[in-house]
Design a protein around this motif. Structure first.
Motif, mmCIF file in Angstrom:
data_model
loop_
_atom_site.group_PDB
_atom_site.id
_atom_site.type_symbol
_atom_site.label_atom_id
_atom_site.label_comp_id
_atom_site.label_asym_id
_atom_site.label_seq_id
_atom_site.Cartn_x
_atom_site.Cartn_y
_atom_site.Cartn_z
ATOM 1 N N GLU A 264 0.828 -1.215 0.000
ATOM 2 C CA GLU A 264 0.000 0.000 0.000
ATOM 3 C C GLU A 264 0.854 1.253 0.000
ATOM 4 N N ASP A 265 1.835 1.295 0.886
ATOM 5 C CA ASP A 265 2.712 2.458 0.957
ATOM 6 C C ASP A 265 3.527 2.624 -0.332
ATOM 7 N N LYS A 266 3.966 1.511 -0.884
ATOM 8 C CA LYS A 266 4.736 1.575 -2.131
ATOM 9 C C LYS A 266 3.882 2.163 -3.251
ATOM 10 N N HIS A 267 2.607 1.769 -3.281
ATOM 11 C CA HIS A 267 1.692 2.299 -4.294
ATOM 12 C C HIS A 267 1.483 3.798 -4.092
ATOM 13 N N ARG A 268 1.316 4.225 -2.841
ATOM 14 C CA ARG A 268 1.084 5.648 -2.550
ATOM 15 C C ARG A 268 2.323 6.483 -2.837
ATOM 16 N N ALA A 269 3.494 5.897 -2.643
ATOM 17 C CA ALA A 269 4.732 6.637 -2.883
ATOM 18 C C ALA A 269 5.012 6.798 -4.375
ATOM 19 N N THR A 270 4.543 5.851 -5.197
ATOM 20 C CA THR A 270 4.853 5.847 -6.631
ATOM 21 C C THR A 270 3.971 6.842 -7.371
ATOM 22 N N VAL A 271 4.597 7.896 -7.885
ATOM 23 C CA VAL A 271 3.868 8.925 -8.627
ATOM 24 C C VAL A 271 3.688 8.498 -10.081
ATOM 25 N N TYR A 272 4.746 7.926 -10.670
ATOM 26 C CA TYR A 272 4.692 7.381 -12.032
ATOM 27 C C TYR A 272 5.453 6.068 -12.051
ATOM 28 N N GLU A 273 4.910 5.094 -12.760
ATOM 29 C CA GLU A 273 5.531 3.778 -12.793
ATOM 30 C C GLU A 273 6.694 3.716 -13.773
ATOM 31 N N LEU A 274 6.669 4.562 -14.797
ATOM 32 C CA LEU A 274 7.714 4.566 -15.821
ATOM 33 C C LEU A 274 8.548 5.830 -15.708
ATOM 34 N N MET A 275 9.828 5.726 -16.083
ATOM 35 C CA MET A 275 10.723 6.871 -15.952
ATOM 36 C C MET A 275 10.346 8.002 -16.919
#
Length: 428
Positions: A264-275
């Protein structure tokens, strides 16, 4: 977690991306010195994308300084005047030793008013687009050594070694791409702002390819912000400085933090999945800064908070954030660094950690830690001189900003008062 062997293999892989030096681009840079190289950009508009960015930079430069904010409003009363134990007498003496060796022409170019907007005209590319001060590869060994002595006295021992390592890696890159007159260990400019003194505000700028330091001093207090440090590649694998390596701790700690987060935290921290994500709005990525938001000339950028709040993380994860901030505050002398880390930790409840990219051991990534009192960015880049088209772990850019008018010591200067400053500036 990635093993040391895995890290070493990743960083050594830059050799497979060495460019063809027979192409027109590399033949031109081999023939030019720093001034001819800059002329290619400023007069001939090559490369076009960088010239366009330079034009945009100059528009930004005309804006009055406000400072980086999260919403366009500067928060007041975040920074206080205090004793940070900086050895100001020795620093001042070393700055005056530089001044005593300057020629009249060098004096005019190097000693600028403390209110000069040129505080803000640093940039990271190897193009010399802001030619001021003295350039280390053009001055006497004695004067150059005096500049190094000032840096050594001002920065922490480990911060000074990091800066020198960045300069040596820049030299190594110059050798790799046959451009030693443009990129070498001494291809950096030095400028003084205000009059060096133990009881008045002053400072200096030291900038060039992959190393830009803005230093403000007042009595025993110091601000090193903004700064930029990068490397392509970030390790020297041959020659007298073989084994020199920087920015790997910032990389390791950031990845360890991201990998420690639950789903859950990893998902919330990720703004964009690709560079370089199709979901990014226009302007979120550019050719030079790539994912960075607060690089050169971005003194007034509005950067909304993104990601997860550090204060909600586990104690061990918050310790990793402390470790990252320690690395980003490494240039500061120990007492100043300790106090600024305390400032940061005290605001963990309003500090955000955000991420772009994957979080596997081999994945390139970007991260940002942002609060009212600090903003740091880390980014893996695609090739500029090496020919990797995608971001790689051997090309790293890092930077630090002090939001809410903290950059260049502005927030502190506003507390010192104009009478003190106006009484102690260079005569026109």
């Amino acid at each position: 977690m990635a093993s040391q062997a895995t890290h070493d293999a990743q960083h050594e892989s830059f050799r497979q991306y060495l460019p063809d030096l027979n192409t027109p681009r590399f033949q031109a840079i081999a023939e030019n010195d720093a001034y001819g190289h800059a002329q290619e950009l400023l007069e001939h508009h090559r490369p076009p994308w960088l010239y366009g960015l330079y034009v945009h930079w100059r528009k930004l430069f005309k804006e009055p300084f406000k400072g980086v904010t999260s919403d366009g409003t500067v928060q007041p009363n975040l920074f206080q005047l205090r004793d940070e134990g900086v050895p100001i007498s020795a620093i001042t003496a070393n700055a005056n030793a530089i001044i005593s060796q300057l020629s009249p022409e060098q004096t005019t170019r190097t000693l600028l008013h403390i209110d000069s907007p040129e505080w803000r005209s640093w940039s990271n590319p190897e193009f010399l687009v802001s030619d001021k001060g003295i350039r280390l590869d053009e001055i006497t060994p004695s004067l150059r050594e005096s500049v190094f002595t000032l840096l050594k006295t001002t920065l922490s021992p480990e911060g000074y070694e990091k800066a020198r390592a960045a300069m040596r890696i820049n030299h190594f890159l110059g050798e790799l791409v046959n451009a030693p007159k443009v990129m070498n260990e001494h291809s950096y400019n030095f400028v003084l702002f205000g009059v060096p003194a133990t009881d008045r505000p002053w400072g200096f700028s030291f900038y060039g390819h992959h190393l830009c330091l803005s230093v403000f001093l007042y009595k025993t207090q110091i601000v090193v912000s903004p700064w930029f440090t990068g490397a392509e590649p970030n390790i020297i694998d041959d020659g007298p400085f073989k084994g020199t390596r920087i920015l790997h701790e910032e990389e390791r700690l950031g990845l360890e933090l991201m990998q420690s987060l639950g789903p859950e935290d990893k998902h919330r921290a990720t703004v964009y999945e690709l560079m370089k994500d199709p979901k990014m709005p226009r302007g979120r990525w550019n050719h030079d800064d790539q994912r960075h938001l607060c690089g050169a000339y971005r003194d007034n950028r509005v950067v909304p908070y993104e990601g997860i709040i550090v204060g909600t993380l586990l104690s061990a994860q918050q310790d990793l954030v402390r470790g990252i901030l320690f690395q980003y505050l490494l240039y500061l002398p120990p007492r100043s660094r300790e106090l600024k880390i305390q400032d940061c930790v005290g605001r963990f409840g309003e500090t955000y950690f955000s991420w772009i990219g994957g979080s596997g051991d081999a994945d390139p990534f970007y991260y940002r830690i942002q609060s009212p009192v600090v903003l740091v960015e880390f980014d893996h880049h695609s090739g500029v001189f090496l020919n990797n088209a995608e971001p790689a772990k051997f090309h790293i850019h890092t930077l630090l900003r002090t939001p809410n008018a903290g950059d260049y010591g502005f927030a502190l200067r506003n507390q010192i008062g104009p009478a003190v400053e106006q009484a102690y500036v260079w005569e026109e």
